[in-house]
Scaffold this active site. Sequence first.
Site, mmCIF file in Angstrom:
data_model
loop_
_atom_site.group_PDB
_atom_site.id
_atom_site.type_symbol
_atom_site.label_atom_id
_atom_site.label_comp_id
_atom_site.label_asym_id
_atom_site.label_seq_id
_atom_site.Cartn_x
_atom_site.Cartn_y
_atom_site.Cartn_z
ATOM 1 N N HIS A 178 -34.373 30.716 -27.028
ATOM 2 C CA HIS A 178 -33.674 29.529 -26.527
ATOM 3 C C HIS A 178 -32.483 29.925 -25.647
ATOM 4 C CE1 HIS A 178 -31.649 30.534 -30.367
ATOM 5 N NE2 HIS A 178 -30.547 30.132 -29.758
ATOM 6 N N GLU A 204 -24.530 26.683 -30.564
ATOM 7 C CA GLU A 204 -23.910 27.986 -30.327
ATOM 8 C C GLU A 204 -22.754 27.915 -29.323
ATOM 9 O OE1 GLU A 204 -26.836 30.841 -29.241
ATOM 10 O OE2 GLU A 204 -28.064 30.518 -31.034
#
Length: 207
Positions: A178, A204
């Site tokens: 990703h 993140e």
Amino acid sequence: MSVEHHEPEVSRLLAPLEAADPLTLERLHNSLAVCAEQSHALDIAYRTIDSPLGTLLLAASQRGVLRVAFSREGHDAVLQHLADHISPRILLAPARLDTAARELDEYFNQRRKAFDVPLDFSLSKGFRLNVLEHLPAIPYGRTESYTKVAEAAGNPRAVRAVGTACATNPLPLLLPCHRVVRSDGTYGGYLGGTEAKRFLLSLEGAA
């Protein structure tokens, strides 16, 4: 002996199991899983876990985690593929995947940035394997372009092949495909869907 003679006998043997309560059946299944594990007769163990991305299927060989699958892939189809291409000796046996489940839970709760569980790369080979082995080197909260990943994997011209490797990554999340995006910064495809990729990058802090 004819099939007709077998059927009543099989029905008689199965009758106690059919009448058993769910808790008893669960205990019997758990005992079977333990015996299979201890006798090294269990090639692939699997379980499911709940996550912000829906139900995830985790499967592991004796060497390590072999597969992480999203619901949209069809868990039954994934298990059948593992049975056909790795081993038919496959069983719901959650204990082997306890550590992987815990680490994924920690990741989704932002308490983990890298995974420590052993992995089994049996479903990947060649350049695709080179790509997958590079993915953990992309730092948490950062992204790399398909072009840069191609260079790191040893073939700067194989940008499309990088896309294919990411799209067929058997270990998403544990191998963070990703974090691979297009050169213009747009997301590109993802096995779990575009929304899942957006969620992970946002989680993140990379989006």
